[in-house]
Design a protein around this motif. Structure first.
Motif, PDB file in Angstrom:
ATOM      1  N   GLY A 196     -34.958  12.670 -43.299  1.00 26.55           N
ATOM      2  CA  GLY A 196     -34.306  12.554 -42.010  1.00 26.55           C
ATOM      3  C   GLY A 196     -33.723  10.645 -42.286  1.00 26.55           C
ATOM      4  O   GLY A 196     -33.754  10.135 -40.827  1.00 26.55           O
ATOM      5  N   TYR A 197     -33.027  10.118 -43.491  1.00 27.34           N
ATOM      6  CA  TYR A 197     -33.149   9.055 -43.831  1.00 27.34           C
ATOM      7  C   TYR A 197     -32.023   8.634 -43.005  1.00 27.34           C
ATOM      8  O   TYR A 197     -32.266   7.421 -42.358  1.00 27.34           O
ATOM      9  N   SER A 198     -31.428   9.150 -42.723  1.00 27.58           N
ATOM     10  CA  SER A 198     -29.762   9.395 -42.183  1.00 27.58           C
ATOM     11  C   SER A 198     -29.898   8.528 -40.982  1.00 27.58           C
ATOM     12  O   SER A 198     -29.341   7.934 -40.633  1.00 27.58           O
ATOM     13  N   HIS A 218     -38.966   4.367 -42.526  1.00 31.41           N
ATOM     14  CA  HIS A 218     -37.692   5.884 -43.143  1.00 31.41           C
ATOM     15  C   HIS A 218     -37.049   4.934 -43.955  1.00 31.41           C
ATOM     16  O   HIS A 218     -36.682   5.543 -44.587  1.00 31.41           O
ATOM     17  N   THR A 219     -37.499   3.923 -43.976  1.00 29.66           N
ATOM     18  CA  THR A 219     -36.241   3.577 -45.300  1.00 29.66           C
ATOM     19  C   THR A 219     -37.618   2.533 -46.649  1.00 29.66           C
ATOM     20  O   THR A 219     -38.497   2.947 -45.936  1.00 29.66           O
ATOM     21  N   SER A 220     -36.987   2.717 -48.114  1.00 30.88           N
ATOM     22  CA  SER A 220     -37.688   2.422 -49.049  1.00 30.88           C
ATOM     23  C   SER A 220     -38.238   1.342 -48.993  1.00 30.88           C
ATOM     24  O   SER A 220     -39.416   1.395 -49.685  1.00 30.88           O
ATOM     25  N   MET A 221     -38.275   0.645 -48.267  1.00 27.36           N
ATOM     26  CA  MET A 221     -39.023  -1.363 -48.459  1.00 27.36           C
ATOM     27  C   MET A 221     -38.765  -1.080 -50.347  1.00 27.36           C
ATOM     28  O   MET A 221     -40.509  -2.341 -50.720  1.00 27.36           O
ATOM     29  N   LEU A 222     -37.979  -0.875 -51.044  1.00 28.88           N
ATOM     30  CA  LEU A 222     -37.504  -1.413 -52.240  1.00 28.88           C
ATOM     31  C   LEU A 222     -36.332  -2.443 -52.486  1.00 28.88           C
ATOM     32  O   LEU A 222     -37.431  -3.537 -53.825  1.00 28.88           O
ATOM     33  N   SER A 223     -35.977  -2.908 -51.538  1.00 27.13           N
ATOM     34  CA  SER A 223     -34.845  -3.696 -51.875  1.00 27.13           C
ATOM     35  C   SER A 223     -35.718  -5.614 -52.669  1.00 27.13           C
ATOM     36  O   SER A 223     -34.757  -5.733 -53.871  1.00 27.13           O
ATOM     37  N   ALA A 224     -36.767  -5.805 -52.434  1.00 29.90           N
ATOM     38  CA  ALA A 224     -37.241  -6.936 -53.190  1.00 29.90           C
ATOM     39  C   ALA A 224     -37.485  -6.374 -54.550  1.00 29.90           C
ATOM     40  O   ALA A 224     -37.641  -7.496 -55.455  1.00 29.90           O
ATOM     41  N   LYS A 260     -25.082   5.991 -50.335  1.00 26.61           N
ATOM     42  CA  LYS A 260     -24.117   4.942 -50.013  1.00 26.61           C
ATOM     43  C   LYS A 260     -24.624   3.322 -50.401  1.00 26.61           C
ATOM     44  O   LYS A 260     -24.550   2.604 -50.502  1.00 26.61           O
ATOM     45  N   GLU A 261     -26.303   3.288 -49.224  1.00 30.86           N
ATOM     46  CA  GLU A 261     -26.719   2.333 -49.266  1.00 30.86           C
ATOM     47  C   GLU A 261     -26.820   1.625 -50.697  1.00 30.86           C
ATOM     48  O   GLU A 261     -26.547  -0.136 -50.762  1.00 30.86           O
ATOM     49  N   LEU A 262     -26.912   1.882 -51.364  1.00 36.63           N
ATOM     50  CA  LEU A 262     -27.433   1.958 -53.338  1.00 36.63           C
ATOM     51  C   LEU A 262     -26.045   1.220 -52.937  1.00 36.63           C
ATOM     52  O   LEU A 262     -26.108  -0.265 -54.152  1.00 36.63           O
ATOM     53  N   GLY A 269     -42.161 -11.349 -44.980  1.00 34.79           N
ATOM     54  CA  GLY A 269     -40.685 -11.523 -45.614  1.00 34.79           C
ATOM     55  C   GLY A 269     -39.828 -10.642 -45.814  1.00 34.79           C
ATOM     56  O   GLY A 269     -38.775 -10.420 -46.477  1.00 34.79           O
ATOM     57  N   TYR A 270     -39.545  -9.766 -44.842  1.00 34.47           N
ATOM     58  CA  TYR A 270     -38.758  -8.854 -44.671  1.00 34.47           C
ATOM     59  C   TYR A 270     -38.567  -8.334 -43.146  1.00 34.47           C
ATOM     60  O   TYR A 270     -39.177  -8.873 -42.376  1.00 34.47           O
ATOM     61  N   MET A 271     -37.187  -8.471 -43.484  1.00 34.49           N
ATOM     62  CA  MET A 271     -36.617  -7.144 -41.573  1.00 34.49           C
ATOM     63  C   MET A 271     -36.024  -6.308 -42.055  1.00 34.49           C
ATOM     64  O   MET A 271     -35.272  -6.194 -42.636  1.00 34.49           O
ATOM     65  N   HIS A 272     -36.058  -5.785 -40.962  1.00 32.91           N
ATOM     66  CA  HIS A 272     -35.589  -4.110 -41.334  1.00 32.91           C
ATOM     67  C   HIS A 272     -34.064  -4.461 -40.488  1.00 32.91           C
ATOM     68  O   HIS A 272     -33.392  -5.509 -40.530  1.00 32.91           O
ATOM     69  N   ASN A 273     -33.142  -3.779 -41.859  1.00 32.91           N
ATOM     70  CA  ASN A 273     -31.745  -3.699 -41.307  1.00 32.91           C
ATOM     71  C   ASN A 273     -30.710  -3.914 -39.943  1.00 32.91           C
ATOM     72  O   ASN A 273     -30.226  -4.426 -40.206  1.00 32.91           O
ATOM     73  N   ARG A 274     -31.392  -3.110 -39.235  1.00 35.43           N
ATOM     74  CA  ARG A 274     -30.516  -2.750 -37.987  1.00 35.43           C
ATOM     75  C   ARG A 274     -31.066  -4.520 -37.439  1.00 35.43           C
ATOM     76  O   ARG A 274     -30.207  -5.276 -37.061  1.00 35.43           O
ATOM     77  N   VAL A 275     -32.481  -4.790 -37.366  1.00 32.76           N
ATOM     78  CA  VAL A 275     -32.914  -6.198 -36.318  1.00 32.76           C
ATOM     79  C   VAL A 275     -32.007  -6.778 -36.934  1.00 32.76           C
ATOM     80  O   VAL A 275     -31.899  -8.122 -36.457  1.00 32.76           O
ATOM     81  N   ARG A 276     -31.982  -6.782 -38.066  1.00 33.57           N
ATOM     82  CA  ARG A 276     -31.295  -8.463 -39.827  1.00 33.57           C
ATOM     83  C   ARG A 276     -29.893  -7.996 -39.107  1.00 33.57           C
ATOM     84  O   ARG A 276     -28.917  -9.459 -38.294  1.00 33.57           O
ATOM     85  N   MET A 277     -28.975  -6.977 -38.828  1.00 33.17           N
ATOM     86  CA  MET A 277     -27.487  -7.183 -37.623  1.00 33.17           C
ATOM     87  C   MET A 277     -27.845  -7.793 -36.240  1.00 33.17           C
ATOM     88  O   MET A 277     -26.819  -8.695 -35.464  1.00 33.17           O
ATOM     89  N   VAL A 305     -37.783 -11.914 -49.180  1.00 34.30           N
ATOM     90  CA  VAL A 305     -38.914 -11.629 -50.277  1.00 34.30           C
ATOM     91  C   VAL A 305     -37.676 -10.686 -51.014  1.00 34.30           C
ATOM     92  O   VAL A 305     -37.636 -10.906 -52.600  1.00 34.30           O
ATOM     93  N   ASP A 306     -36.823 -10.387 -50.289  1.00 29.14           N
ATOM     94  CA  ASP A 306     -35.811 -10.117 -50.974  1.00 29.14           C
ATOM     95  C   ASP A 306     -34.570 -10.839 -51.410  1.00 29.14           C
ATOM     96  O   ASP A 306     -33.751  -9.859 -52.409  1.00 29.14           O
ATOM     97  N   ALA A 307     -34.519 -11.756 -50.623  1.00 31.13           N
ATOM     98  CA  ALA A 307     -33.725 -12.976 -50.780  1.00 31.13           C
ATOM     99  C   ALA A 307     -32.658 -12.776 -52.162  1.00 31.13           C
ATOM    100  O   ALA A 307     -33.387 -12.565 -53.276  1.00 31.13           O
ATOM    101  N   ASP A 308     -31.409 -11.840 -52.036  1.00 28.75           N
ATOM    102  CA  ASP A 308     -30.464 -11.506 -53.053  1.00 28.75           C
ATOM    103  C   ASP A 308     -29.162 -12.095 -52.336  1.00 28.75           C
ATOM    104  O   ASP A 308     -28.414 -12.331 -51.300  1.00 28.75           O
ATOM    105  N   ILE A 309     -29.138 -13.048 -54.393  1.00 27.83           N
ATOM    106  CA  ILE A 309     -27.404 -13.751 -53.681  1.00 27.83           C
ATOM    107  C   ILE A 309     -26.207 -13.196 -53.118  1.00 27.83           C
ATOM    108  O   ILE A 309     -25.242 -13.352 -52.438  1.00 27.83           O
ATOM    109  N   SER A 313     -25.961  -9.677 -51.544  1.00 22.34           N
ATOM    110  CA  SER A 313     -25.972  -8.997 -50.774  1.00 22.34           C
ATOM    111  C   SER A 313     -26.474 -10.326 -49.361  1.00 22.34           C
ATOM    112  O   SER A 313     -25.873  -9.303 -48.464  1.00 22.34           O
ATOM    113  N   ASN A 314     -27.147 -11.118 -49.016  1.00 24.10           N
ATOM    114  CA  ASN A 314     -27.474 -11.687 -48.332  1.00 24.10           C
ATOM    115  C   ASN A 314     -25.754 -12.469 -48.220  1.00 24.10           C
ATOM    116  O   ASN A 314     -26.088 -12.338 -46.768  1.00 24.10           O
ATOM    117  N   SER A 315     -25.278 -13.238 -48.690  1.00 25.39           N
ATOM    118  CA  SER A 315     -24.045 -13.825 -48.836  1.00 25.39           C
ATOM    119  C   SER A 315     -23.454 -13.215 -47.690  1.00 25.39           C
ATOM    120  O   SER A 315     -22.473 -13.318 -47.243  1.00 25.39           O
TER     121      SER A 315
END
Ligand code: FAD
Length: 468
Positions: free
Chosen positions: A217-219, A229-235, A264-266, A327-335, A361-365, A367-369
């Protein structure tokens, strides 16, 4: 026997790690180290995560991880001189400053008869090798995915970590003693402990839970902040506590749309690194030059309301409060919060990027930029500037019952679903009935959505005319 330093950076794990595989295969005697450079600009949530992650890595390495503070070239030279080190081994990083630093170190230790070997364990593919057929970098995601990643399969290193042969030295006992004085964290990080388990074991558990409960049901589900539904693996991925190959491999045989969308997200992460590597100015400069002339607004009150989750738009406020609390926000809400900052408030994306850098917590140079440039419309394969998310419409669509809003904006918890996406639509009498006084319990909207949308569109049109 050759003595080697394993220099851990963004690969804080023992499993499926090319450096460790090399050491075991070649029977190296190893000193595993981490160098904390106080001049690198880690955000404060990342510092907290790093600290926990190093404690966990030290355990995986049977207490053999040595922690140092200072400039890497000095620390490494000291170790080379004092321990008869002949090799320094690391997994590549892809930020220009990091690459320059690695090259400097290679040059310095060369004179001491020390060999530096670079491996690649932080990405699925080395961005040096992901060019188009004409040998130029990709700027668009879909052809990048199709040509470079679509049919990939992955092999993992297979070794017994019991075979790692450590150099016995005085540094081995120090880590827990010096960690607190080396990496300073703030009090508010205490609450992050209830949300996360940094380290390899925590990462493996997250992957397992995702594969059994989230992937199916991820898609569709990945767009719903009110569902898990997301993995919460980013950090965990950001700090390399789990190998990205292992994650990709875990879904490679699952022939469903959900598995493909997740993979595809990876690859979006890979694309961000591809852009960072080939366009290093991505971090602080618009990839589309025409935006250099854009007239951003400098409204500190609006910026503060956004940061604190006090804009009067519940989905934005829920997202910004989720970020500060967890220290996290859902991707849809980040957008959605990104679009609101850049387009409705006309505040430069760099302020959003900075706030995320400090609090995620997943701040990544990479992906963030890349993501901020995507949201702002200033990036390579970006959402066009004229596509402006309406936070109320988005909220109704992706948090239909307001569960996500109620969780992070509890002062609105009694407002019926129909109004929770924009409580200012209710009259004062009804609001009082639901226990909310606008202006004191919860803010009035700080801007009008349609006026600010028109303002953004007209600023964009002016820019297009002036540069055409
Ligand atoms: C403005 C903005 C800023 C962002 N900043 C970061 C950041 O600093 N660090 C970060 O890891 N992600 C960032 N993202 C991407 C994305 O929001 C997170 O990766 C995702 O929400 C992490 O949750 P998850 O692990 O449950 O994701 P899942 O949906 O489970 O995805 C699995 C993994 O794929 C990768 N991934 C997913 N979406 C993206 C994406 N759009 N771009 C790059 N990689 C992706 C991540 O490594 C993620 O852990 C940002 C997105 C936006 C819009």
């Amino acid at each position: 026997m050759v003595k080697s330093i394993i220099w851990f950076r963004n690969d804080l794990r023992v499993s499926d790690n090319a450096v460790i595989n090399y050491c075991i295969e070649n029977k190296r005697k190893v000193l595993p180290i981490y160098i904390y450079d106080p001049f690198t600009s880690l955000g404060s949530a990342s510092k907290w995560w790093l600290k926990q992650s190093l404690i966990s890595l030290d355990k995986s390495l049977k207490g053999s991880l040595a922690l140092f503070e200072g400039e890497p070239n000095k620390v490494l030279l000291d170790l080379v001189n004092n321990h008869g080190i002949k090799e320094i081994l690391w997994n590549a990083r892809y930020l220009k400053d990091d690459i320059n630093q690695d090259n400097d170190i290679k040059n310095i230790v060369k004179n001491h008869d020390v060999n530096c070997i670079t491996f690649h364990s932080c990405l699925l593919k080395n961005p040096q090798n992901t060019l188009k057929k004409d040998a130029t970098p990709f700027k668009v995601y879909t052809p990048f995915y199709k040509q470079q990643y679509q049919d990939m399969t992955y092999e993992l290193f297979n070794y017994n970590t019991e075979e790692i042969d450590f150099i016995d030295c005085k540094y081995n006992e120090q880590i827990s003693k010096i960690l607190d004085s080396t990496i300073k964290t703030e009090k508010w990080h205490q609450k992050l402990l209830s949300e996360w388990t940094p380290g390899e074991a925590g990462a493996q558990k997250k992957l397992k839970v995702f594969l059994s409960d989230g992937l199916n049901g991820y898609s569709e589900g990945r767009n719903r902040p009110d569902k898990q539904h997301t993995s919460m693996l980013s950090a965990h991925i950001r700090f390399g506590e789990i190998s990205i190959r292992e994650i990709a491999k875990s879904v490679e045989k699952i022939k469903t749309e959900d598995a493909e969308v997740f993979y595809k997200e990876l690859v979006w992460r890979e694309f961000s690194y591809h852009l960072l590597y080939h366009f290093p100015h991505l971090v602080d400069t618009n990839l589309q030059k025409k935006f250099d002339n854009f007239k951003w607004l400098d409204n500190q009150d609006h910026l503060k309301s956004w940061q604190k989750g006090m804009t009067g738009y519940p989905i934005i406020d829920a997202g910004m409060r989720q970020l500060y609390e967890t220290g996290y926000m859902h991707n849809r809400v980040r957008m959605i919060v990104g679009s609101f900052l850049v387009k409705n408030l006309l505040i430069h994306w760099k302020y959003g990027q900075e706030w995320f850098w400090d609090t995620l917590v997943d701040a990544d140079i990479a992906s963030n930029s890349a993501s901020w440039q995507w949201v702002a419309g200033t990036g390579a394969d970006a959402a066009p500037y004229f596509r402006i998310f309406n936070p109320v419409t988005q909220s109704k669509k992706f948090d239909p019952d307001g569960d996500y809003i109620r969780k992070y904006v509890p002062e609105l918890k009694n407002i019926p679903n129909k109004y929770i996406h924009l409580p200012s639509e209710l009259d004062d009498k009804s609001l009082i009935e639901y226990g909310v006084k606008l202006g004191s319990d919860y803010p009035y909207p700080i801007v009008d959505l349609s006026i600010t949308r028109e303002r953004a569109l007209s600023a964009f049109k002016k820019l297009s005319k002036s540069t055409s």
